[in-house]
Motif scaffolding. Structure first.
Motif, PDB file in Angstrom:
ATOM      1  N   ARG A 209      54.143  25.407  72.406  1.00 17.98           N
ATOM      2  CA  ARG A 209      54.619  25.335  71.016  1.00 17.98           C
ATOM      3  C   ARG A 209      53.479  25.628  70.042  1.00 17.98           C
ATOM      4  NH1 ARG A 209      58.930  21.959  71.820  1.00 17.98           N
ATOM      5  NH2 ARG A 209      57.685  20.143  72.346  1.00 17.98           N
ATOM      6  N   THR A 212      52.891  29.363  70.040  1.00 19.32           N
ATOM      7  CA  THR A 212      53.993  30.040  69.339  1.00 19.32           C
ATOM      8  C   THR A 212      53.833  29.881  67.830  1.00 19.32           C
ATOM      9  OG1 THR A 212      55.437  29.570  71.205  1.00 19.32           O
ATOM     10  CG2 THR A 212      56.516  30.153  69.137  1.00 19.32           C
ATOM     11  N   LYS A 213      53.482  28.651  67.411  1.00 20.86           N
ATOM     12  CA  LYS A 213      53.275  28.396  65.979  1.00 20.86           C
ATOM     13  C   LYS A 213      52.168  29.295  65.445  1.00 20.86           C
ATOM     14  CE  LYS A 213      50.884  24.764  64.656  1.00 20.86           C
ATOM     15  NZ  LYS A 213      50.422  23.412  64.274  1.00 20.86           N
ATOM     16  N   ALA A 215      51.137  32.217  66.645  1.00 22.53           N
ATOM     17  CA  ALA A 215      51.556  33.624  66.613  1.00 22.53           C
ATOM     18  C   ALA A 215      52.454  33.875  65.406  1.00 22.53           C
ATOM     19  CB  ALA A 215      52.268  33.981  67.913  1.00 22.53           C
ATOM     20  N   GLN A 216      53.360  32.929  65.122  1.00 23.84           N
ATOM     21  CA  GLN A 216      54.256  33.096  63.970  1.00 23.84           C
ATOM     22  C   GLN A 216      53.481  33.041  62.657  1.00 23.84           C
ATOM     23  OE1 GLN A 216      57.041  29.951  64.806  1.00 23.84           O
ATOM     24  NE2 GLN A 216      58.373  31.275  66.062  1.00 23.84           N
ATOM     25  N   TYR A 217      52.509  32.135  62.589  1.00 25.60           N
ATOM     26  CA  TYR A 217      51.732  31.962  61.362  1.00 25.60           C
ATOM     27  C   TYR A 217      50.950  33.243  61.039  1.00 25.60           C
ATOM     28  CZ  TYR A 217      49.166  29.112  57.921  1.00 25.60           C
ATOM     29  OH  TYR A 217      48.657  28.585  56.768  1.00 25.60           O
ATOM     30  N   TYR A 218      50.282  33.773  62.077  1.00 23.34           N
ATOM     31  CA  TYR A 218      49.500  35.000  61.864  1.00 23.34           C
ATOM     32  C   TYR A 218      50.411  36.193  61.607  1.00 23.34           C
ATOM     33  CZ  TYR A 218      44.971  32.902  62.810  1.00 23.34           C
ATOM     34  OH  TYR A 218      43.831  32.144  62.719  1.00 23.34           O
ATOM     35  N   ASP A 219      51.622  36.155  62.172  1.00 19.45           N
ATOM     36  CA  ASP A 219      52.580  37.226  61.922  1.00 19.45           C
ATOM     37  C   ASP A 219      52.942  37.278  60.437  1.00 19.45           C
ATOM     38  OD1 ASP A 219      53.957  39.286  63.255  1.00 19.45           O
ATOM     39  OD2 ASP A 219      55.841  38.217  62.912  1.00 19.45           O
ATOM     40  N   VAL A 220      53.142  36.103  59.828  1.00 19.95           N
ATOM     41  CA  VAL A 220      53.440  36.051  58.391  1.00 19.95           C
ATOM     42  C   VAL A 220      52.250  36.583  57.588  1.00 19.95           C
ATOM     43  CG1 VAL A 220      53.911  34.525  56.431  1.00 19.95           C
ATOM     44  CG2 VAL A 220      55.090  34.151  58.608  1.00 19.95           C
ATOM     45  N   ASP A 279      55.443  25.686  56.395  1.00 23.05           N
ATOM     46  CA  ASP A 279      55.375  27.034  55.847  1.00 23.05           C
ATOM     47  C   ASP A 279      53.921  27.467  55.657  1.00 23.05           C
ATOM     48  OD1 ASP A 279      58.117  27.046  55.716  1.00 23.05           O
ATOM     49  OD2 ASP A 279      58.167  26.366  53.618  1.00 23.05           O
TER      50      ASP A 279
ATOM     51  N   TYR B  89      51.437  41.394  70.223  1.00 24.56           N
ATOM     52  CA  TYR B  89      51.585  40.270  69.284  1.00 24.56           C
ATOM     53  C   TYR B  89      51.329  40.743  67.849  1.00 24.56           C
ATOM     54  CZ  TYR B  89      51.817  37.192  73.338  1.00 24.56           C
ATOM     55  OH  TYR B  89      52.191  36.578  74.505  1.00 24.56           O
ATOM     56  N   THR B  90      50.073  40.833  67.453  1.00 24.60           N
ATOM     57  CA  THR B  90      49.779  41.281  66.077  1.00 24.60           C
ATOM     58  C   THR B  90      48.868  42.500  66.112  1.00 24.60           C
ATOM     59  OG1 THR B  90      48.021  39.640  65.993  1.00 24.60           O
ATOM     60  CG2 THR B  90      50.061  39.070  64.881  1.00 24.60           C
TER      61      THR B  90
END
Lengths: 400, 104
Positions: A209, A212-213, A215-220, A279, B89-90
């Motif tokens: 988790r 995943t958090k 990867a999502q954070y850097y994606d934003v 967020d 990924y990025t």
């Protein structure tokens, strides 16, 4: 190399390897005044830390509380402008309750810059006299909390410096130390292998988790935890950088996940989850390597191992940094800034195990008081910025 | 074994890239397994070359683990880097002029 040495015993029972007076500014507007106070004590254990923001933030409040009561810190001077939001009274109470001498100077009430500098210097002089009589106490590797980070990574980091640091971590955990590795944004792609090392399946899920958090954070953000210099040095993707970074955790089972400021409860290897919860609010999780070192220290790290390929020169306020240079060309170029030449592995001159033993020896001699390269040069980098975290869940520390 | 082979290491048996332990190429070089490949350009310490031909869309494997996807066909011996590999990924942030890629 002796694995026992004399540390500093604090009134709260914690044992430090340095005996520092911390001078802490509580808003950028007090930074200059605080820095003028520390500048009056060159080459002494008087270190400048602080938080620049004017607006309240639970994370930075807690970080400052943990930093000011770190076992390497013996006394604290707080320098406030006066109208900032930082809860200086709460911070001062936490420090006083830990048994450490503390004084708060509010520039707006103390008569301005010059008067505050004079009063601050008087406090620091008195505090240093008191710290000279702090009781000494025997310490061993089992008393240590050791962090590891890597910065300025290149294609050598994952072959020499990071695996050598990982083997040193295995030795430290076996000797009873608490070890912390971090930067979940640089473990992207490693989640499956890492989860298998968790001491419980539930912790394994928490590890996944956390990644995943990240990867999502850097994606934003649209940018990974990857600097241009990483590519210059041969690293192609965040996954490649991550796999190289991951090996500095060694092979020990993973005992838990902590967040910045949480102190590992017992012997073992811990992952620090450094990516904020919720967020995306305050920008990059860690704006530079120095922010990661500060978080390690806030979680009690007595010292931090820093593996570099491109060639970082930094140290830190409060706790020593041992720099491990992975790249032999960089080592030759920056030898005066480095503590360990892991580049010798690349050149076939030393084995991973030999360099791992060099690292453990350097930890013991540093803990016994020998200055690291960055300490001898006077490096005292420090940075703390806005973040926000939820407390860790019950599955994160199974053995607590 | 020639000196070339000592300069290129295979980190894991499953890998399809080799890592340079110092500047190597261009020209014909000997790989650790004894094969010879043509390197179209020099690569420097820490950079990777293809151990075998890698097709567009195939995974790049280093440390026995995937580190990205080939964005074009890569010949054995060619530099494997930001110009022919993408993260799963990025996206990678780099400066073209000092990414170490020689235009081949």
């Amino acid at each position: 190399m002796s694995e026992v040495w004399q540390g500093y015993l604090r009134q709260d029972g914690r044992k430090g390897i340095r005996n520092v007076v911390a001078v802490a500014y509580l808003v950028e507007c007090a930074h200059f005044v605080a820095s003028k106070i520390t500048a009056k004590f060159p080459d002494q254990e008087v270190h400048l830390i602080g938080f620049p923001g004017c607006f309240p933030n639970d994370y930075s409040q807690r970080m400052m509380e943990q930093l000011c009561t770190h076992p390497n810190v013996g006394a604290v001077l707080l320098v406030s402008l006066g109208c900032e939001s930082f809860n200086r009274a709460k911070l001062a109470k936490v420090i006083a309750d830990s048994g450490r001498p503390v004084e708060t100077l509010v520039i707006q009430k103390a008569g301005g810059s010059a008067a505050t500098i004079a009063k601050g210097c008087a406090f620091v002089s008195d505090a240093m006299a008191q710290l000279a009589t702090v009781p000494r106490v025997e310490m061993a590797v089992s008393d240590l909390i050791v962090g590891t980070i890597c910065g300025g990574s290149d294609g050598t980091s994952g072959i020499s410096g990071n695996p050598a640091a990982g083997r040193a971590f295995d030795q430290l955990v076996a000797k009873g130390a608490r070890c912390i590795f971090e930067e979940t944004g640089e473990l992207i792609g490693c989640e499956d292998v890492m989860a298998e090392r968790a001491v419980t399946p539930e912790l394994g899920e928490e590890l996944r988790r956390a990644i995943t958090k990240a990867a999502q954070y850097y994606d934003v953000l649209g940018v990974g935890s990857f600097a241009a210099g990483n590519a210059t040095g041969g690293l192609t993707t965040i996954e490649e950088k991550s796999l190289g970074a991951y090996v500095k955790s060694g092979d020990s089972p993973i005992s838990g996940i902590i967040k910045p400021g949480d102190v590992p409860p017992k012997t073992g290897l811990y992952l620090m989850d450094v990516v904020p919860d919720g967020d995306v609010r305050f920008g990059f999780p860690n704006i530079s390597d120095n922010a990661e070192i500060v978080e390690m220290i806030a979680s009690g790290a007595h010292l931090t191992l820093f593996v570099t390929g491109r060639g970082s020169v930094v140290g830190s306020a409060l706790s020593p940094v041992i720099k491990i240079c992975a790249n032999p060309d960089t080592y030759r170029a920056l030898e005066g800034d480095m503590d360990i030449n892991a580049g010798a592995i690349i050149e076939g001159m030393r084995s991973l195990d030999e360099v791992a033993s060099d690292i453990v020896d350097a930890i013991c001699s540093t803990a016994a008081g020998q200055a690291t390269a960055s300490e001898a040069l006077g490096h005292q980098e420090f940075i703390l910025t806005y973040k926000s975290f939820e407390p860790i869940g019950p599955a994160c520390l199974p053995a607590r | 074994m020639s000196t070339d082979a000592a300069k290129l290491i295979l980190l894991n048996e499953a890998d399809n890239v080799l890592v340079a332990m110092g500047p190597i190429g261009p020209g014909v070089v000997t790989l650790p397994d004894g094969r010879s490949v043509e390197m179209p350009a020099q690569v420097t310490l820490g950079h990777k070359i293809a151990a075998t031909a890698i097709s567009e869309g195939a995974l790049i494997v280093k440390y026995g683990m995937p580190i990205g996807v080939a964005t074009q066909d890569i010949a054995a011996g060619a530099h494997v880097h930001v110009h022919n590999v993408a993260s799963r990924y990025t996206a990678t942030n780099y400066r073209v002029e000092d990414s170490g890629v020689a235009y081949e």
